[in-house]
Scaffold this active site. Structure first.
Site, PDB file in Angstrom:
ATOM      1  N   ASN A 298       0.993  -1.201   0.052  1.00  0.00           N
ATOM      2  CA  ASN A 298      -0.061  -0.138   0.100  1.00  0.00           C
ATOM      3  C   ASN A 298       0.867   1.364   0.129  1.00  0.00           C
ATOM      4  O   ASN A 298       2.097   1.216   0.398  1.00  0.00           O
ATOM      5  CB  ASN A 298      -0.916  -0.035   1.049  1.00  0.00           C
TER       6      ASN A 298
ATOM      7  N   HIS B 259       0.710   5.403   1.214  1.00  0.00           N
ATOM      8  CA  HIS B 259      -0.047   5.953   2.032  1.00  0.00           C
ATOM      9  C   HIS B 259       0.813   7.714   2.066  1.00  0.00           C
ATOM     10  O   HIS B 259       2.054   7.732   2.253  1.00  0.00           O
ATOM     11  CB  HIS B 259       0.009   5.563   3.641  1.00  0.00           C
TER      12      HIS B 259
ATOM     13  N   SER C 175       4.902   7.030   2.455  1.00  0.00           N
ATOM     14  CA  SER C 175       5.201   5.768   2.671  1.00  0.00           C
ATOM     15  C   SER C 175       4.714   4.576   1.913  1.00  0.00           C
ATOM     16  O   SER C 175       3.642   4.633   1.313  1.00  0.00           O
ATOM     17  CB  SER C 175       4.831   5.336   4.127  1.00  0.00           C
TER      18      SER C 175
ATOM     19  N   ASP D  15      -3.137   0.883   7.720  1.00  0.00           N
ATOM     20  CA  ASP D  15      -1.803   1.623   7.573  1.00  0.00           C
ATOM     21  C   ASP D  15      -0.832   1.448   8.521  1.00  0.00           C
ATOM     22  O   ASP D  15       0.121   2.299   8.753  1.00  0.00           O
ATOM     23  CB  ASP D  15      -2.206   3.310   7.768  1.00  0.00           C
TER      24      ASP D  15
HETATM   25  C1  GAR Z   1      -2.664   9.013  -2.978  1.00  0.00           C
HETATM   26  O1  GAR Z   1      -2.044  10.153  -2.337  1.00  0.00           O
HETATM   27  C2  GAR Z   1      -2.242   7.683  -2.044  1.00  0.00           C
HETATM   28  O2  GAR Z   1      -1.056   7.837  -1.147  1.00  0.00           O
HETATM   29  C3  GAR Z   1      -3.669   7.958  -1.043  1.00  0.00           C
HETATM   30  O3  GAR Z   1      -4.554   8.259  -1.790  1.00  0.00           O
HETATM   31  C4  GAR Z   1      -4.124   8.967  -3.020  1.00  0.00           C
HETATM   32  C5  GAR Z   1      -4.632   8.379  -4.254  1.00  0.00           C
HETATM   33  O4  GAR Z   1      -4.159   9.174  -5.249  1.00  0.00           O
HETATM   34  N1  GAR Z   1      -4.006   6.635  -0.328  1.00  0.00           N
HETATM   35  C6  GAR Z   1      -4.213   6.715   1.046  1.00  0.00           C
HETATM   36  O5  GAR Z   1      -4.405   7.639   1.666  1.00  0.00           O
HETATM   37  C7  GAR Z   1      -4.414   5.331   1.608  1.00  0.00           C
HETATM   38  N2  GAR Z   1      -4.443   5.209   2.789  1.00  0.00           N
HETATM   39  P1  GAR Z   1      -4.324   8.470  -6.696  1.00  0.00           P
HETATM   40  O6  GAR Z   1      -5.592   7.704  -7.068  1.00  0.00           O
HETATM   41  O7  GAR Z   1      -3.841   9.891  -7.811  1.00  0.00           O
HETATM   42  O8  GAR Z   1      -3.142   7.499  -7.079  1.00  0.00           O
END
Ligand code: GAR
Length: 225
Positions: free
Chosen positions: A113, A115, A142, A151
């Site tokens: 994942n 984060h 991360s 997470d």
């Molecule tokens: C990213 O910033 C990712 O790190 C976050 O969602 C966004 C997705 O962006 N993920 C989380 O918060 C998971 N806990 P994207 O759809 O443009 O890749």
């Protein structure tokens, strides 16, 4: 141990925009990453990332969580969908559903994942706003193995992003996202090369050595290899 087929078959799960998905697609296209993206699966039919996947000629599936009575039923359907593609690695790229213990256990050591914080700081949502409110001088992103703790699995790679005095959640998020796009292809390549693993005691190892903390890349530094 049976060697993983080459290139490594992966399934990518998304919920929205799909910019991290795009960074993985681009890394494969530019031969920086040797994986076979077998499918992109979204829990939201309207996820913009699905269009990115279609444009890249990838198989696309939707398992709409609103169509299931509970988490258990959704996760079972998701697992059934994923298994059709026989991935060696499941990549959560902005997948915004909490997964059940059974699902996580099934993919133990085979699910990563990303984060947007320097875990263990700021698990959950609104990480950029919370980092600013806490007065952090460093924020970042991360990559971690997924375990039952949300997470909370072993963190393998982080990028630090200095907070600027005039940052808003939006400006900070944009700089963190740039780093996310560097991090994920790198971590996936380590996994594909069998350099990165989760050992039987639940510890992440890189090149056979237990990672006592994540590998850290700073904003300015070259990508480590
Ligand atoms: C990213 O910033 C990712 O790190 C976050 O969602 C966004 C997705 O962006 N993920 C989380 O918060 C998971 N806990 P994207 O759809 O443009 O890749």
């Amino acid at each position: 141990m049976i060697a993983a087929p080459s290139p490594l078959p992966v399934v990518i799960l998304i919920s929205g925009r799909g910019s991290n998905l795009q960074s993985i697609i681009d890394a494969v296209a530019q031969q920086r990453l040797a994986v076979d993206i077998r499918a992109v699966i979204s829990n939201r039919p309207a996820a913009a990332g699905l269009q990115r996947a279609r444009e890249a000629g990838l198989a696309v599936e939707v398992v709409d969580h609103t169509q299931f009575p509970d988490r258990q039923a959704f996760d079972q359907a998701l697992l059934t969908c994923i298994e059709r593609f026989q991935p060696a690695l499941v990549v959560l790229a902005g997948f915004m559903r909490i997964l059940t213990a059974g699902f996580v256990h099934h993919y133990q050591g085979r699910m990563l994942n990303i984060h947007p914080s320097l875990l263990p700081a700021f698990p959950g949502m609104n990480t950029h706003r919370r980092a600013l409110q806490a007065g952090c001088s460093q924020h970042g992103a991360s990559i971690h193995f997924v375990t039952e703790a949300v997470d909370g699995g072993p963190v393998v790679l982080q990028a630090q992003v200095p907070v600027q005095p005039d940052d808003t959640a939006t400006t900070l998020a944009a700089r963190v996202l740039e780093q996310e796009h560097r991090l994920y292809p790198l971590a996936i390549s380590w996994f594909a090369e069998q350099r990165l693993q989760l050992d039987s005691s639940g510890q992440a190892t890189l090149d056979g050595k237990v990672l006592t903390g994540p590998v850290i890349v700073s904003q300015e530094s070259e990508t480590p290899c």
